[in-house]
Motif scaffolding. Structure first.
Motif, PDB file in Angstrom:
ATOM      1  N   LEU A 231       0.845  -1.346  -0.146  1.00 21.10           N
ATOM      2  CA  LEU A 231       0.049  -0.016   0.008  1.00 21.10           C
ATOM      3  C   LEU A 231       0.961   1.253   0.109  1.00 21.10           C
ATOM      4  N   MET A 232       2.079   1.189   0.571  1.00 20.13           N
ATOM      5  CA  MET A 232       2.838   2.373   0.858  1.00 20.13           C
ATOM      6  C   MET A 232       3.858   2.410  -0.559  1.00 20.13           C
ATOM      7  N   THR A 233       3.726   1.407  -1.195  1.00 22.61           N
ATOM      8  CA  THR A 233       4.885   1.717  -2.257  1.00 22.61           C
ATOM      9  C   THR A 233       4.393   2.431  -3.333  1.00 22.61           C
ATOM     10  N   ARG A 234       5.205   3.327  -3.664  1.00 19.82           N
ATOM     11  CA  ARG A 234       5.129   4.135  -4.934  1.00 19.82           C
ATOM     12  C   ARG A 234       5.170   3.541  -6.131  1.00 19.82           C
ATOM     13  N   PRO A 235       4.152   3.316  -6.977  1.00 18.54           N
ATOM     14  CA  PRO A 235       4.105   2.638  -8.202  1.00 18.54           C
ATOM     15  C   PRO A 235       4.875   3.336  -9.252  1.00 18.54           C
ATOM     16  N   VAL A 236       5.643   2.518  -9.979  1.00 18.14           N
ATOM     17  CA  VAL A 236       6.590   2.913 -11.087  1.00 18.14           C
ATOM     18  C   VAL A 236       5.357   3.354 -12.433  1.00 18.14           C
ATOM     19  N   GLU A 237       5.296   4.702 -12.840  1.00 20.49           N
ATOM     20  CA  GLU A 237       4.411   4.717 -13.760  1.00 20.49           C
ATOM     21  C   GLU A 237       5.102   4.687 -15.254  1.00 20.49           C
ATOM     22  N   GLU A 238       4.472   4.274 -15.940  1.00 22.94           N
ATOM     23  CA  GLU A 238       4.953   4.285 -17.377  1.00 22.94           C
ATOM     24  C   GLU A 238       4.158   4.715 -18.551  1.00 22.94           C
ATOM     25  N   ARG A 253      11.816  -4.264 -20.667  1.00 29.41           N
ATOM     26  CA  ARG A 253      11.574  -2.698 -20.450  1.00 29.41           C
ATOM     27  C   ARG A 253      11.201  -2.558 -19.061  1.00 29.41           C
ATOM     28  N   TYR A 254      10.057  -3.543 -18.639  1.00 28.65           N
ATOM     29  CA  TYR A 254       9.398  -3.426 -17.345  1.00 28.65           C
ATOM     30  C   TYR A 254       9.794  -4.509 -16.195  1.00 28.65           C
ATOM     31  N   LEU A 255      10.267  -5.512 -16.563  1.00 26.15           N
ATOM     32  CA  LEU A 255      10.517  -6.487 -15.502  1.00 26.15           C
ATOM     33  C   LEU A 255      11.344  -5.936 -14.453  1.00 26.15           C
ATOM     34  N   ARG A 256      12.458  -5.442 -14.991  1.00 28.54           N
ATOM     35  CA  ARG A 256      13.271  -4.991 -13.827  1.00 28.54           C
ATOM     36  C   ARG A 256      12.925  -4.197 -12.984  1.00 28.54           C
ATOM     37  N   LEU A 257      12.068  -3.022 -13.510  1.00 25.50           N
ATOM     38  CA  LEU A 257      11.533  -2.039 -12.571  1.00 25.50           C
ATOM     39  C   LEU A 257      10.337  -2.768 -11.675  1.00 25.50           C
ATOM     40  N   LEU A 258       9.683  -3.535 -12.127  1.00 25.49           N
ATOM     41  CA  LEU A 258       8.687  -4.160 -11.454  1.00 25.49           C
ATOM     42  C   LEU A 258       9.198  -5.113 -10.381  1.00 25.49           C
ATOM     43  N   GLY A 262       7.981  -3.528  -7.149  1.00 29.40           N
ATOM     44  CA  GLY A 262       6.923  -4.201  -6.876  1.00 29.40           C
ATOM     45  C   GLY A 262       5.628  -3.896  -7.349  1.00 29.40           C
ATOM     46  N   VAL A 263       5.363  -2.612  -7.742  1.00 24.66           N
ATOM     47  CA  VAL A 263       4.173  -2.269  -8.490  1.00 24.66           C
ATOM     48  C   VAL A 263       4.594  -1.398  -9.765  1.00 24.66           C
ATOM     49  N   LEU A 264       3.815  -1.685 -10.598  1.00 30.25           N
ATOM     50  CA  LEU A 264       3.898  -0.963 -12.100  1.00 30.25           C
ATOM     51  C   LEU A 264       2.639  -0.524 -12.409  1.00 30.25           C
TER      52      LEU A 264
END
Length: 546
Positions: A231-238, A253-258, A262-264
């Protein structure tokens, strides 16, 4: 006063063309003394006449006349050289009337049979060639599902989908596939408030969420919200997903960030995922579109009731009419209603050029002849008549209010009086729970159209493509694709007679009636519109697993 003993003779008037050929000697025979003839019995008189060659013709005429009166069926016209009805008008005798009447009746019967055959052909369903839904995933896909379900407790994909109902559906399909590619759990998609219709409906207002989760349980874990650990995780926005991104690009592109965050969060997914995917992912797209995305119960119940009302008196046709003001503006086309309405569209397009999604370097006439414009009501009417749609056909039309109001539909209503939409088909109060909720109303339209015997869109679009695939997946129910590019020149040719016009238009659509079309011949097309062969197979199909 003494009664006269003179016997008065009665005469039968005989037309001149009968007695004219007789020689004077024969006429002299007719003047024999009545007393002498009367003394002989009838048969003796006939034999007497037969014994005298001069009286033989009259005797024969008398015999045949008596037989004709008695109904003995001898064809006098074959035995004597003149008409058996001497009082008939020359050239138009009564004897010729039965044959002419029979010919007219035969022609009328043949014409009626032809009309009945055309009506049957209009409702006839295309040959599905034995194709049936075939969503058997490969062994590798099923084996990977266990690992994905375990790993999805650490990675979550959030998506925001936009647009109208069917645009949202396409993005939800893509979101499920992307979650599978990344091995992440999918948070129930967030529906962005539509700026045009102001619809604030959520996913569960439109779709059956428990059913959605259940159907996809073996493919992707779907959760209603982020768990407390995230809940407190700031999602990475693409926002920079390119058009037609491949699974390889998405992973790189996304797997490393995720894995790190933890949240994309993804936005603007419309047409971002490639349409040419591995076989298992194509099957997953079909599974989401045709099985998992079931409408919520209130929508489903009302849609089914309206469909039952349409089918209560026989088969029905459904039309998706794209005649709203924003459609004319976005396509760069003119409605053709009047100079006034054409001026309104041209002015709106100049004020808001960003709305134009068609090729800006083409004139209206060029767009029209290229098949890039919606059909108006008059063109839809001419097409349906050419395809032999019966005048008493019940027609359900879906779509928003057309530019010019419902008067714009008058050409269609005039030729096909049985024209309905959800407003005049529903009972008082039935639509009240869905008022001012455009996505829910569009879902009702979708159900009635999908269940129709024949469906035809006036222009391409998300709804038309989704229903095309849905009807194919259901067994290739009839779907008429207007062949606008080839038929419009004939619409503009005023020298063509109606019969010739109808013949040409019908020929142009022989292969556009919902027959199976292999997506392998349409590379780049969405499998949700062309589910053969990835999502459907028949006895001759060769299946390959990746």
């Amino acid at each position: 006063m003494a009664r006269s003993k003179t016997k008065h003779l009665s005469y039968i008037s005989v037309p001149s063309h009968i007695i004219h050929p007789l020689p004077p000697s024969s006429l002299h025979g007719l003047l024999l003394s009545p007393k002498k003839v009367s003394r002989l019995p009838p048969l003796s008189r006939l034999l007497f006449a037969a014994g005298k060659p001069r009286l033989l013709p009259l005797a024969l005429i008398f015999i045949f006349s008596v037989l004709g009166i008695l109904g003995i069926g001898i064809r006098l016209d074959l035995l004597i050289p003149f008409s058996p009805l001497p009082c008939a008008i020359t050239g138009q005798g009564w004897s010729s009337m039965p044959s002419r009447t029979s010919a007219v009746e035969a022609m009328a019967a043949a014409e009626e049979t032809q009309v009945e055959r055309q009506v049957e052909e209009f409702w006839e369903q295309p040959d599905g060639k034995g194709y049936r839904p075939c969503l058997e995933f490969s062994h590798e896909y099923r084996r990977a599902s266990d690992a994905i379900r375990r790993g999805s407790r650490r990675k979550y994909l959030m998506v925001v989908v936009s647009g109208g109902l069917n645009q949202q559906r396409n993005q939800i399909v893509d979101a499920v596939v992307i979650a599978r590619i990344l091995g992440a759990a999918l948070v129930v998609p967030i529906l962005q408030v539509n700026v045009i219709w102001g619809d604030e409906s959520e996913f569960s207002d439109i779709f059956d969420l428990p059913h959605f989760k259940k159907v996809l349980a073996d493919d992707v874990r779907v959760v209603s919200s982020l768990p407390s650990t995230h809940l407190m995780t700031r999602p990475v926005e693409e926002k920079r997903t390119p058009l037609h991104a491949s699974p390889q690009w998405i992973r790189s592109r996304y797997l490393r960030l995720l894995n790190r965050e933890g949240v994309l969060l993804l936005r603007g997914l419309d047409s971002r995922l490639s349409k040419d995917l591995p076989s298992d992912l194509q099957k997953l797209r079909c599974k989401v579109a045709f099985q998992a995305l079931r409408f919520a119960s209130p929508i489903l119940e009302l849609g089914n009731r309206l469909a039952e009302r349409m089918s209560s008196k026989g088969p029905y046709l459904a039309l998706h009419l794209r005649m709203e003001k924003d459609v004319w503006v976005r396509t760069g086309c003119l409605p053709g209603l009047s100079n006034e309405y054409d001026g309104i569209i041209s002015k709106e397009r100049k004020l808001r050029p960003e709305l134009l999604t068609a090729r800006s370097n083409m004139s209206f006439e060029e767009r029209k002849l290229a098949g890039l414009c919606p059909l108006n009501a008059l063109e839809v009417t001419r097409l349906l008549k050419a395809l032999a749609a019966p005048r008493n056909a019940r027609i359900y039309w879906a779509g928003g209010e057309p530019l010019g109001g419902f008067a714009a539909l008058e050409p269609l209503r005039k030729e096909f009086p049985g024209l309905y939409n959800k407003d005049n088909l529903s009972l008082p109060g039935e639509l009240e729970p869905f008022a001012r909720k455009a996505s829910l109303l569009a879902a009702i339209d979708y159900i009635v159209c999908e269940k129709s015997d024949v469906f035809m869109p006036s222009h391409g679009g998300n709804m038309g493509h989704m229903i095309q695939g849905h009807r194919a997946f259901a067994g290739h129910k009839k779907f008429i694709t207007p062949n606008k590019r080839q038929m419009l020149p004939y619409f503009l040719d005023s020298s063509l007679g109606e019969a010739e016009f109808n013949r040409i238009v019908k020929e142009l659509h022989l292969g556009s009636l919902g027959q199976p079309e292999l997506r392998t011949y349409k590379v780049g097309k969405d499998v949700t519109a062309y589910p053969v062969p990835e999502c459907m197979c028949n006895s001759t199909s060769t299946r390959t697993t990746l």
